[in-house]
Design an enzyme around this catalytic site. Structure first.
Site, PDB file in Angstrom:
ATOM      1  N   ASP A 225      22.203 -45.140 -91.174  1.00 42.07           N
ATOM      2  CA  ASP A 225      23.633 -44.977 -91.394  1.00 42.07           C
ATOM      3  C   ASP A 225      24.416 -45.890 -90.447  1.00 42.07           C
ATOM      4  OD1 ASP A 225      25.854 -43.353 -92.591  1.00 42.07           O
ATOM      5  OD2 ASP A 225      26.184 -42.842 -90.483  1.00 42.07           O
ATOM      6  N   GLU A 274       3.514 -50.049 -86.077  1.00 42.64           N
ATOM      7  CA  GLU A 274       2.345 -49.383 -85.508  1.00 42.64           C
ATOM      8  C   GLU A 274       1.758 -48.347 -86.459  1.00 42.64           C
ATOM      9  OE1 GLU A 274       3.368 -47.572 -81.848  1.00 42.64           O
ATOM     10  OE2 GLU A 274       4.278 -49.386 -80.988  1.00 42.64           O
TER      11      GLU A 274
END
Length: 559
Positions: A225, A274
């Site tokens: 956002d 990751e």
């Protein structure tokens, strides 16, 4: 009218979405506004268990992922975009156990889950901000927000001239612990939403931890956002004598689209990479140009960014072709997919925007010609789904829902509506809970009514009323999404091959697929490019290889 020769994709095929490489490059992502989707406990407010119970519907609709608007612990001053605790579910929506169950069920159905992240500001009930108020000037907690002394002899004036997006000054003065008027804090939105200071290292540390919390829960990505916010220009300079709200989206502002935001997203990308499973970031970034939007999706930053320039384009062939070309040209150098969107929780539904004359903006108060609006909305959806890249659908648009433009003032809940200036504050119209059945206190939304009233005519727009009905908007969406999934020449890629077409008509080829869209008010004759796959309206084929394409109609062809 909607036609295609292949059967609906089987559930086993849909379940393969979770392992499909680069799934996000051509994904169809469905936005769920949780409070308005499905209510499981009869309190009139949608919740996570309600969303979970309706996941099979979304699987069968044919989408790839579900984006959930905020469900975090919040005082709800701005419908959950004022977050008090980023690691907790607000009780009105359920619990962390409900979130975990929803994520697991979605994955079992072959759906991915994207959650909203709100990093520009917190709630004024966030523990950091409450401590900042209690501890007073000089507190380290105040440095995590933008606290400043005021101007004037007694500090009675705001620190600068910035205005809130919701109207009025972007600064609020606090009362200090000793009871005296004190410093001011920055809030680009409501006063209950103080902006974080992203120059303070604790803010970055906290959000990297929040990312890991939800990634460990199994979410497949984040919609960010106000991704163009976060970093403010050094010194928080005055903007000057301008109509600031009219400048938004047209110029680089000292509080939006600053170059420093990209350092934040490069750090976030290393965390996301990751994790296995191709998790993604999606930016809500209002920028002056598509080219600046492309900066957010460079290879080491975010994966997608909403294409607001496309959302705001009129139903006009020349304008649409221009923004399509500019979008593809801007995204191609950075290797990011284009995105396409027509509606969301902040703008008037496109069935109503297209029912009105062009130039009224993205918040419209009049119903317009609803028959015209629906016809254009159906055609616009087929055009959007034929373009290369990823498409976003907003809940209920598959039903052809219009905005509710006549909500009584006493039921409105959009905070901007009560601010007097700034946004029109009519976002409630696109947030009315969607209808599932023809009957019931809320047309199947829940057993105890709905937090915003639904029009009586929505009974015949409900999922129950449209399911299995040839030509219904719901079946048009189902057919189009099934065809899009089946054909490798749809979705993926970054180019279109434009074809000669009459004025007001867009025609392009993508491999063995052709799309023709008539944006004009009169029928036109075009070549019959092959077998009709899907059409938003009735198409008349002649024996001499031509087709009569009605006004405001899009056709997909198997060339």
């Amino acid at each position: 009218m909607s036609q295609h020769s292949a059967d609906q994709a089987p559930n086993s095929a849909l379940a393969t979405v979770a392992t499909r490489r680069d799934w996000w490059r051509d994904a169809v992502i469905y936005q769920v506004y949780p409070r308005s989707f499905a209510d499981s406990n009869g309190d009139g407010m949608g919740d996570l268990e309600g969303v979970r119970s309706r996941l099979p519907y979304l699987r069968d609709l044919g989408v790839d992922a579900v984006w959930l608007s905020p469900f975090y612990a919040s005082p709800q001053a701005d419908a959950g975009y004022d977050v008090a605790d980023y690691r907790a579910v607000d009780p009105m929506f359920g619990s962390l156990l409900d979130a975990d169950a929803l994520i697991r069920d979605a994955h079992d159905l072959g759906l991915r889950i994207i959650v909203d992240l709100v990093p520009n500001h917190s709630s004024d009930q966030h523990e950091w901000f409450k401590r900042a108020l209690r501890e007073g000037p000089g507190s380290d907690l105040r440095d995590r927000y933008h606290f400043r002394p005021g101007k004037g002899a007694d500090g009675e004036l705001p620190p600068n001239d910035w205005e809130s997006i919701f109207g009025g000054p972007a600064w609020t003065r606090v009362t200090e612990p000793d009871g005296t008027p004190g410093e001011w804090y920055l809030h680009l939105f409501a006063p209950e939403q103080p902006d974080f200071n992203w120059e303070h290292p604790a803010v970055g540390d906290e959000f990297r931890s929040i990312l890991r919390f939800w990634l460990d829960m199994g979410v497949d990505g984040f919609r960010i956002d106000v991704a163009h916010g976060l970093v403010k220009a050094e010194g928080l300079p005055d903007l000057g004598d301008h109509d600031q709200l009219k400048l938004l989206g047209n110029d680089v502002m000292p509080f939006f689209d600053q170059d420093g935001v990209h350092d934040v997203y490069r750090q976030w990308r290393t965390i996301l990479d990751e994790y296995s499973g191709e998790r993604i970031f999606v930016a809500e970034a209002w920028t002056p140009t598509i080219e600046r939007t492309a900066n957010y999706v460079r290879p080491d930053e975010l994966h997608q960014a909403f294409n607001f320039q496309y959302l705001g384009t009129h139903w006009d062939a020349a304008e649409l072709r221009s923004v399509i070309d500019r979008t593809l040209d801007a995204m191609r150098p950075v290797g990011a997919p284009s995105t396409w969107v027509l509606s969301n929780h902040d703008v008037t539904r496109h069935a109503t925007r297209f029912a009105n004359e062009a130039g009224l903006g993205t918040q419209i108060r009049t119903a317009g010609d609803r028959e015209l609006g629906l016809r254009r909305a159906r055609a616009a959806t087929l055009l959007m789904l034929a373009l290369p890249g990823s498409a976003y659908l907003y809940q209920g648009e598959e039903l052809g829902l219009p905005d509710v433009v006549d909500l009584p003032d006493e039921v409105r809940q959009d905070p901007a509506y009560f601010r007097g200036a700034g946004q029109d504050g009519f976002r409630d119209g696109c947030r009315v809970p969607i209808p599932w059945t023809r009957t019931g206190s809320s047309y199947g939304f829940g057993s105890g009514g709905s937090w915003l009233p639904q029009p009586a005519e929505w009974a015949e727009l409900s999922i129950e009323a449209q399911t299995g009905v040839a030509g219904s908007t719901l079946e048009l969406y189902r057919d189009a999404l099934a065809v899009r999934r089946e054909r490798s020449d749809l979705g993926a890629g970054d180019t279109v091959d434009w074809l000669d077409a009459p004025d007001g008509v867009l025609a392009f080829r993508r491999g063995a697929f052709v799309c023709t869209a008539n944006t004009g008010s009169e029928s036109v004759t075009v070549p019959a490019y092959g077998r009709v796959l899907v059409a938003s309206g009735e198409v008349t084929l002649s024996r001499d290889g031509e087709a009569k394409l009605p006004a405001d109609t899009t056709v997909w062809w198997a060339a």
